[in-house]
Design a protein around this motif. Sequence first.
Motif, PDB file in Angstrom:
ATOM      1  N   VAL A 219       8.939  -4.572   4.787  1.00 29.59           N
ATOM      2  CA  VAL A 219       8.052  -3.012   4.915  1.00 29.59           C
ATOM      3  C   VAL A 219       8.897  -2.577   4.284  1.00 29.59           C
ATOM      4  CG1 VAL A 219       7.355  -4.116   7.742  1.00 29.59           C
ATOM      5  CG2 VAL A 219       9.301  -3.079   7.337  1.00 29.59           C
ATOM      6  N   SER A 220      10.091  -2.077   3.944  1.00 28.95           N
ATOM      7  CA  SER A 220      10.686  -0.817   3.455  1.00 28.95           C
ATOM      8  C   SER A 220      10.373  -0.682   2.643  1.00 28.95           C
ATOM      9  CB  SER A 220      12.414  -0.721   3.613  1.00 28.95           C
ATOM     10  OG  SER A 220      12.400  -0.900   5.978  1.00 28.95           O
ATOM     11  N   VAL A 221      10.359   0.875   1.862  1.00 26.75           N
ATOM     12  CA  VAL A 221      10.070   1.590   0.671  1.00 26.75           C
ATOM     13  C   VAL A 221      11.058   2.306   0.436  1.00 26.75           C
ATOM     14  CG1 VAL A 221       8.932   2.016  -1.444  1.00 26.75           C
ATOM     15  CG2 VAL A 221       7.721   0.855   0.463  1.00 26.75           C
ATOM     16  N   TYR A 222      11.638   2.338  -0.978  1.00 28.01           N
ATOM     17  CA  TYR A 222      12.911   3.599  -1.060  1.00 28.01           C
ATOM     18  C   TYR A 222      12.396   4.498  -1.832  1.00 28.01           C
ATOM     19  CZ  TYR A 222      15.546  -0.199   1.748  1.00 28.01           C
ATOM     20  OH  TYR A 222      15.823  -0.503   3.083  1.00 28.01           O
ATOM     21  N   VAL A 223      12.792   5.609  -1.836  1.00 29.05           N
ATOM     22  CA  VAL A 223      12.982   6.629  -2.653  1.00 29.05           C
ATOM     23  C   VAL A 223      13.757   7.239  -3.526  1.00 29.05           C
ATOM     24  CG1 VAL A 223      11.461   8.439  -3.637  1.00 29.05           C
ATOM     25  CG2 VAL A 223      10.380   6.730  -1.978  1.00 29.05           C
ATOM     26  N   THR A 224      14.314   7.192  -4.231  1.00 33.39           N
ATOM     27  CA  THR A 224      15.245   7.780  -4.717  1.00 33.39           C
ATOM     28  C   THR A 224      15.297   8.792  -6.071  1.00 33.39           C
ATOM     29  OG1 THR A 224      16.765   5.648  -4.848  1.00 33.39           O
ATOM     30  CG2 THR A 224      17.742   7.642  -6.182  1.00 33.39           C
TER      31      THR A 224
ATOM     32  N   VAL B  48      10.634   3.637  -7.034  1.00 34.79           N
ATOM     33  CA  VAL B  48      10.142   3.627  -6.011  1.00 34.79           C
ATOM     34  C   VAL B  48      10.866   2.230  -5.829  1.00 34.79           C
ATOM     35  CG1 VAL B  48       8.142   2.973  -4.737  1.00 34.79           C
ATOM     36  CG2 VAL B  48       8.540   5.456  -5.843  1.00 34.79           C
ATOM     37  N   SER B  49      11.291   1.562  -4.870  1.00 33.89           N
ATOM     38  CA  SER B  49      11.625   0.222  -4.608  1.00 33.89           C
ATOM     39  C   SER B  49      12.076  -0.261  -3.912  1.00 33.89           C
ATOM     40  CB  SER B  49      13.460   0.571  -5.249  1.00 33.89           C
ATOM     41  OG  SER B  49      14.095   0.993  -4.360  1.00 33.89           O
ATOM     42  N   HIS B  50      11.972  -1.089  -3.265  1.00 35.32           N
ATOM     43  CA  HIS B  50      12.092  -2.052  -2.082  1.00 35.32           C
ATOM     44  C   HIS B  50      13.098  -3.031  -2.340  1.00 35.32           C
ATOM     45  CE1 HIS B  50       9.773  -6.132  -3.201  1.00 35.32           C
ATOM     46  NE2 HIS B  50       9.158  -4.952  -4.614  1.00 35.32           N
ATOM     47  N   ASP B  51      13.733  -3.582  -1.364  1.00 38.41           N
ATOM     48  CA  ASP B  51      14.357  -4.787  -1.291  1.00 38.41           C
ATOM     49  C   ASP B  51      13.578  -6.194  -1.230  1.00 38.41           C
ATOM     50  OD1 ASP B  51      16.047  -6.850  -0.100  1.00 38.41           O
ATOM     51  OD2 ASP B  51      16.892  -5.584   1.404  1.00 38.41           O
ATOM     52  N   ARG B  52      13.487  -6.966  -1.763  1.00 36.83           N
ATOM     53  CA  ARG B  52      12.989  -8.644  -1.912  1.00 36.83           C
ATOM     54  C   ARG B  52      12.858  -9.006  -0.142  1.00 36.83           C
ATOM     55  NH1 ARG B  52      13.424 -11.251  -7.445  1.00 36.83           N
ATOM     56  NH2 ARG B  52      13.420  -9.202  -8.407  1.00 36.83           N
ATOM     57  N   GLU B  53      14.316  -9.021   0.698  1.00 37.38           N
ATOM     58  CA  GLU B  53      14.423  -9.296   1.994  1.00 37.38           C
ATOM     59  C   GLU B  53      13.673  -9.083   2.935  1.00 37.38           C
ATOM     60  OE1 GLU B  53      15.926 -12.739   1.988  1.00 37.38           O
ATOM     61  OE2 GLU B  53      15.872 -12.624  -0.641  1.00 37.38           O
ATOM     62  N   ASP B  54      13.148  -7.396   2.912  1.00 44.89           N
ATOM     63  CA  ASP B  54      12.542  -6.797   3.060  1.00 44.89           C
ATOM     64  C   ASP B  54      11.069  -6.457   3.468  1.00 44.89           C
ATOM     65  OD1 ASP B  54      11.632  -4.679   5.324  1.00 44.89           O
ATOM     66  OD2 ASP B  54      13.885  -3.063   5.093  1.00 44.89           O
TER      67      ASP B  54
ATOM     68  N   GLU C 295       0.875  -1.627   0.039  1.00 41.65           N
ATOM     69  CA  GLU C 295      -0.171   0.138  -0.102  1.00 41.65           C
ATOM     70  C   GLU C 295       0.582   1.478  -0.310  1.00 41.65           C
ATOM     71  OE1 GLU C 295      -3.801   2.308   2.553  1.00 41.65           O
ATOM     72  OE2 GLU C 295      -3.076   0.222   3.211  1.00 41.65           O
ATOM     73  N   LEU C 296       2.066   1.473   0.661  1.00 38.13           N
ATOM     74  CA  LEU C 296       2.338   2.641   0.918  1.00 38.13           C
ATOM     75  C   LEU C 296       3.291   2.266  -0.201  1.00 38.13           C
ATOM     76  CD1 LEU C 296       4.249   4.427   2.730  1.00 38.13           C
ATOM     77  CD2 LEU C 296       6.096   2.532   2.922  1.00 38.13           C
ATOM     78  N   ALA C 297       3.881   1.090  -0.823  1.00 36.52           N
ATOM     79  CA  ALA C 297       4.913   1.448  -2.304  1.00 36.52           C
ATOM     80  C   ALA C 297       4.077   2.233  -4.073  1.00 36.52           C
ATOM     81  CB  ALA C 297       5.243   0.149  -2.731  1.00 36.52           C
ATOM     82  N   ASP C 298       2.439   1.378  -2.943  1.00 36.07           N
ATOM     83  CA  ASP C 298       1.725   2.224  -4.508  1.00 36.07           C
ATOM     84  C   ASP C 298       1.423   3.820  -4.301  1.00 36.07           C
ATOM     85  OD1 ASP C 298       1.034  -0.607  -5.045  1.00 36.07           O
ATOM     86  OD2 ASP C 298      -0.519  -0.966  -4.108  1.00 36.07           O
ATOM     87  N   ILE C 299       1.422   4.491  -2.654  1.00 35.05           N
ATOM     88  CA  ILE C 299       0.601   5.602  -2.486  1.00 35.05           C
ATOM     89  C   ILE C 299       2.017   6.214  -3.269  1.00 35.05           C
ATOM     90  CG2 ILE C 299       1.160   7.349  -0.581  1.00 35.05           C
ATOM     91  CD1 ILE C 299      -0.143   5.638   0.808  1.00 35.05           C
ATOM     92  N   LEU C 300       2.898   5.808  -2.802  1.00 33.32           N
ATOM     93  CA  LEU C 300       4.768   6.813  -3.795  1.00 33.32           C
ATOM     94  C   LEU C 300       4.491   6.298  -5.222  1.00 33.32           C
ATOM     95  CD1 LEU C 300       7.187   5.144  -0.658  1.00 33.32           C
ATOM     96  CD2 LEU C 300       6.478   7.929  -1.438  1.00 33.32           C
TER      97      LEU C 300
END
Length: 103
Positions: free
Chosen positions: A51-56, A43-49, A20-25
């Motif tokens: 809960v986190s979403v990254y934005v660059t 917008v990216s994420h680590d497959r091993e994590d 949901e957070l990734a979709d908002i971003l």
Amino acid sequence: MENQYLLHGKLTAKPGQQKELADILIQASQLVSMAKGCQLYVVSHDREDEVSVYVTEIWDSKTDHDDSLKVEGVRELIMKAMPILAAPPAKGQELEILRALGI
């Protein structure tokens, strides 16, 4: 003239709310991608994590980045994301670009 501005941040969602957070971003990226000075918004994420979403982001200047927060709909998306964050967003890393290809 200001140098290009790179911001890299990590946002942590409450358990089960990463998508949901990734979709908002991603919605935010669509709004700001046409804003003045936007060179990159990833917008990216680590497959091993789970809960986190990254934005660059890369902007022509910090001013352009700051102005992007005024794009119609961005504040509403920020307000939508806040309740699903596990903690307030930490200040992102402001990094100096040494070389960028294709931008």
